[in-house]
Design a protein around this motif. Structure first.
Motif, PDB file in Angstrom:
ATOM      1  N   LYS A 176      42.634  50.189  34.370  1.00 28.52           N
ATOM      2  CA  LYS A 176      41.326  50.065  33.710  1.00 28.52           C
ATOM      3  C   LYS A 176      41.424  50.361  32.202  1.00 28.52           C
ATOM      4  O   LYS A 176      42.045  51.349  31.805  1.00 28.52           O
ATOM      5  N   ALA A 177      40.824  49.496  31.390  1.00 24.92           N
ATOM      6  CA  ALA A 177      40.885  49.645  29.937  1.00 24.92           C
ATOM      7  C   ALA A 177      39.759  50.550  29.414  1.00 24.92           C
ATOM      8  O   ALA A 177      38.876  50.952  30.164  1.00 24.92           O
ATOM      9  N   PRO A 186      37.214  39.648  34.069  1.00 25.35           N
ATOM     10  CA  PRO A 186      36.291  39.364  32.964  1.00 25.35           C
ATOM     11  C   PRO A 186      36.470  37.955  32.390  1.00 25.35           C
ATOM     12  O   PRO A 186      35.567  37.453  31.728  1.00 25.35           O
ATOM     13  N   LYS A 217      36.481  36.971  24.248  1.00 23.21           N
ATOM     14  CA  LYS A 217      35.931  38.323  24.404  1.00 23.21           C
ATOM     15  C   LYS A 217      36.500  39.361  23.449  1.00 23.21           C
ATOM     16  O   LYS A 217      35.831  40.326  23.116  1.00 23.21           O
ATOM     17  N   GLN A 271      41.058  46.870  39.652  1.00 20.97           N
ATOM     18  CA  GLN A 271      42.447  46.810  39.174  1.00 20.97           C
ATOM     19  C   GLN A 271      43.403  46.650  40.362  1.00 20.97           C
ATOM     20  O   GLN A 271      43.105  47.128  41.460  1.00 20.97           O
TER      21      GLN A 271
HETATM   22  P1  NDP Z   1      38.518  46.494  31.712  1.00 17.94           P
HETATM   23  O1  NDP Z   1      37.657  47.501  31.004  1.00 17.94           O
HETATM   24  O2  NDP Z   1      39.686  47.030  32.427  1.00 17.94           O
HETATM   25  O3  NDP Z   1      38.984  45.448  30.626  1.00 17.94           O
HETATM   26  C1  NDP Z   1      39.222  44.121  30.961  1.00 17.94           C
HETATM   27  C2  NDP Z   1      39.914  43.476  29.832  1.00 17.94           C
HETATM   28  O4  NDP Z   1      39.245  43.667  28.596  1.00 17.94           O
HETATM   29  C3  NDP Z   1      41.299  44.023  29.698  1.00 17.94           C
HETATM   30  O5  NDP Z   1      42.162  42.950  29.847  1.00 17.94           O
HETATM   31  C4  NDP Z   1      41.306  44.671  28.332  1.00 17.94           C
HETATM   32  O6  NDP Z   1      42.517  44.435  27.639  1.00 17.94           O
HETATM   33  C5  NDP Z   1      40.186  44.006  27.589  1.00 17.94           C
HETATM   34  N1  NDP Z   1      39.569  44.898  26.590  1.00 17.94           N
HETATM   35  C6  NDP Z   1      39.820  46.213  26.385  1.00 17.94           C
HETATM   36  N2  NDP Z   1      39.080  46.689  25.385  1.00 17.94           N
HETATM   37  C7  NDP Z   1      38.342  45.669  24.937  1.00 17.94           C
HETATM   38  C8  NDP Z   1      37.393  45.536  23.897  1.00 17.94           C
HETATM   39  N3  NDP Z   1      37.044  46.574  23.142  1.00 17.94           N
HETATM   40  N4  NDP Z   1      36.846  44.319  23.711  1.00 17.94           N
HETATM   41  C9  NDP Z   1      37.183  43.269  24.472  1.00 17.94           C
HETATM   42  N5  NDP Z   1      38.077  43.349  25.474  1.00 17.94           N
HETATM   43  C10 NDP Z   1      38.649  44.523  25.699  1.00 17.94           C
HETATM   44  O7  NDP Z   1      37.607  45.585  32.637  1.00 17.94           O
HETATM   45  P2  NDP Z   1      37.330  45.628  34.191  1.00 17.94           P
HETATM   46  O8  NDP Z   1      38.479  45.123  34.955  1.00 17.94           O
HETATM   47  O9  NDP Z   1      36.749  46.932  34.570  1.00 17.94           O
HETATM   48  O10 NDP Z   1      36.238  44.521  34.298  1.00 17.94           O
HETATM   49  C11 NDP Z   1      35.046  44.647  33.603  1.00 17.94           C
HETATM   50  C12 NDP Z   1      34.499  43.274  33.477  1.00 17.94           C
HETATM   51  O11 NDP Z   1      34.597  42.617  34.760  1.00 17.94           O
HETATM   52  C13 NDP Z   1      33.051  43.246  33.129  1.00 17.94           C
HETATM   53  O12 NDP Z   1      32.905  43.182  31.733  1.00 17.94           O
HETATM   54  C14 NDP Z   1      32.608  41.981  33.799  1.00 17.94           C
HETATM   55  O13 NDP Z   1      32.897  40.938  32.918  1.00 17.94           O
HETATM   56  C15 NDP Z   1      33.515  41.821  34.962  1.00 17.94           C
HETATM   57  N6  NDP Z   1      32.881  42.212  36.224  1.00 17.94           N
HETATM   58  C16 NDP Z   1      32.061  41.335  36.836  1.00 17.94           C
HETATM   59  C17 NDP Z   1      31.443  41.664  38.007  1.00 17.94           C
HETATM   60  C18 NDP Z   1      30.580  40.676  38.643  1.00 17.94           C
HETATM   61  O14 NDP Z   1      29.843  41.014  39.557  1.00 17.94           O
HETATM   62  N7  NDP Z   1      30.672  39.430  38.229  1.00 17.94           N
HETATM   63  C19 NDP Z   1      31.621  42.971  38.642  1.00 17.94           C
HETATM   64  C20 NDP Z   1      32.541  43.815  37.927  1.00 17.94           C
HETATM   65  C21 NDP Z   1      33.112  43.434  36.766  1.00 17.94           C
HETATM   66  P3  NDP Z   1      43.673  45.570  27.497  1.00 17.94           P
HETATM   67  O15 NDP Z   1      44.056  46.006  28.850  1.00 17.94           O
HETATM   68  O16 NDP Z   1      44.726  44.782  26.773  1.00 17.94           O
HETATM   69  O17 NDP Z   1      43.106  46.667  26.660  1.00 17.94           O
END
Ligand code: NDP
Ligand code: CA
Length: 322
Positions: free
Chosen positions: A169-170, A104, A40, A145
């Motif tokens: 949250k990122a 994710p 990702k 989170q």
């Molecule tokens: P976050 O926005 O907090 O990010 C999750 C991870 O992504 C972190 O570990 C972060 O790393 C990393 N990240 C940050 N910036 C980027 C970037 N630009 N590109 C790639 N990765 C990055 O996520 P959430 O916890 O809010 O979860 C969101 C995800 O959860 C959704 O994308 C989905 O995949 C999943 N989800 C699924 C659901 C479902 O029903 N299945 C429901 C809700 C969410 P760092 O902290 O190191 O920056």
């Protein structure tokens, strides 16, 4: 080639000395979830080989073992049950893991399960008094989170220490959510640290001293940082002690290049109760030159976040007996 050496730095207000007998070594590290790194994140300048788990896991373990922390706080752990739990247990650590509700990682093909926070403590040093697994909420609504909070008792002195690990949250645009998640965590911590009376003659009757480690995904300019530094829990951020004025956070704790561009930011912190604990030393931050032009992760640094490490001691004195 050998990995650049990181020095232990003794803040100027402290007389240089070796690891204090009774000091507690804390490590904070977002180790980069394997599924996110490969599936990702899009670290375009990082060689693919450097993301190979069978090699990367040894770099992570080597770094942990090199500094041998008493307490280890990790984020983005998606290899707890098959790697960190058994290996750390064999080294004398007790671990606790809390997965993100909707990690994710689960969207990535051939994932190894959800990522989450992990907290390890050295069993010979501490016994466990209480554990709280928290899902952080915002305006009463549960978020994605989490945090682990453990109250430990020092076997030698009976002194208690409360340790928390979290990963907020990122991404930009979510500053308000991070702030509210931080407020929720602070409220839980106030409740947990205020419970119970002293457990040893050396310990005062006040709240239990606290250490909070995390990837806050927030620069020091953000509201959640202000909330923590001005909280009634009297927290200070350990890494400010690395600066010459003792007031400035490091210039970065994470540095990466994605298709969207380069991002060099201070996101990770070790907070501690400043009137109960003092910082004896800190592990310095690699220079831009040591990190190299392709930034993180790399063959030398297995995560896009740097590990933070400090030795903390209980402050002595009559003010601790209030
Ligand atoms: P976050 O926005 O907090 O990010 C999750 C991870 O992504 C972190 O570990 C972060 O790393 C990393 N990240 C940050 N910036 C980027 C970037 N630009 N590109 C790639 N990765 C990055 O996520 P959430 O916890 O809010 O979860 C969101 C995800 O959860 C959704 O994308 C989905 O995949 C999943 N989800 C699924 C659901 C479902 O029903 N299945 C429901 C809700 C969410 P760092 O902290 O190191 O920056
Ligand atoms: Ca990440």
């Amino acid at each position: 080639p050998a990995r650049p050496h990181r020095n232990l730095v003794y803040p100027s207000s402290m007389a240089p000395r070796h690891k204090h007998n009774s000091s507690i070594r804390i490590m904070q590290w977002n180790i980069l979830a394997q599924a996110l790194g490969e599936g990702k994140d899009g670290f375009i300048r990082c060689p693919l080989d450097a993301l190979n788990w069978e090699e990367r896991k040894y770099l992570i373990l080597e770094e942990i073992l090199t500094y041998s922390p008493d307490i280890l706080c990790l984020q983005e752990v998606d290899h707890y049950y098959d790697t960190f739990q058994p290996i750390m247990a064999s080294l004398g650590y007790q671990g606790s893991f809390l997965a993100k509700p909707w990690s994710p990682c689960l969207d990535v093909e051939q994932n190894n399960g959800p990522d989450g926070c992990a907290l390890f403590y050295r069993r010979s040093r501490f016994s466990l008094q209480a554990t709280a697994h928290l899902r952080l909420s915002a305006m009463m609504l549960p978020t994605n989170q989490v945090a682990i909070v453990q109250t430990l008792s020092c076997r030698a002195t009976g002194r208690r220490l409360c340790v928390a690990v979290t990963h907020l949250k990122a991404r930009s645009g979510w500053e308000r959510l991070r702030s509210v998640q931080g407020a929720d965590l602070l409220q839980s911590l106030r409740s947990i640290t205020s419970q119970g009376g002293p457990s040893s003659p050396e310990e005062g009757a006040g709240p239990v001293p606290l250490v909070v480690c995390g990837d806050f995904n927030a620069e020091p300019s953000e509201d959640v940082y202000r909330r923590f530094s001005s909280s009634t829990l009297r927290l200070d951020s350990a890494y400010k002690m690395l600066s010459s004025d003792g007031q400035t956070e490091p210039a970065y704790t994470s540095w990466k290049i994605r298709p969207s561009g380069e991002s060099c930011s201070t996101l990770d912190y070790i907070w501690y109760t400043h009137d109960a604990l003092s910082v004896d030393c800190l592990l310095d931050i690699p220079t831009e030159e040591q990190i190299g032009p392709d930034r993180l992760p790399s063959y030398h640094y297995p995560s896009d976040h740097l590990s933070l490490l400090c030795d903390l001691s209980f402050r002595e004195g009559p003010h601790m007996l209030i």
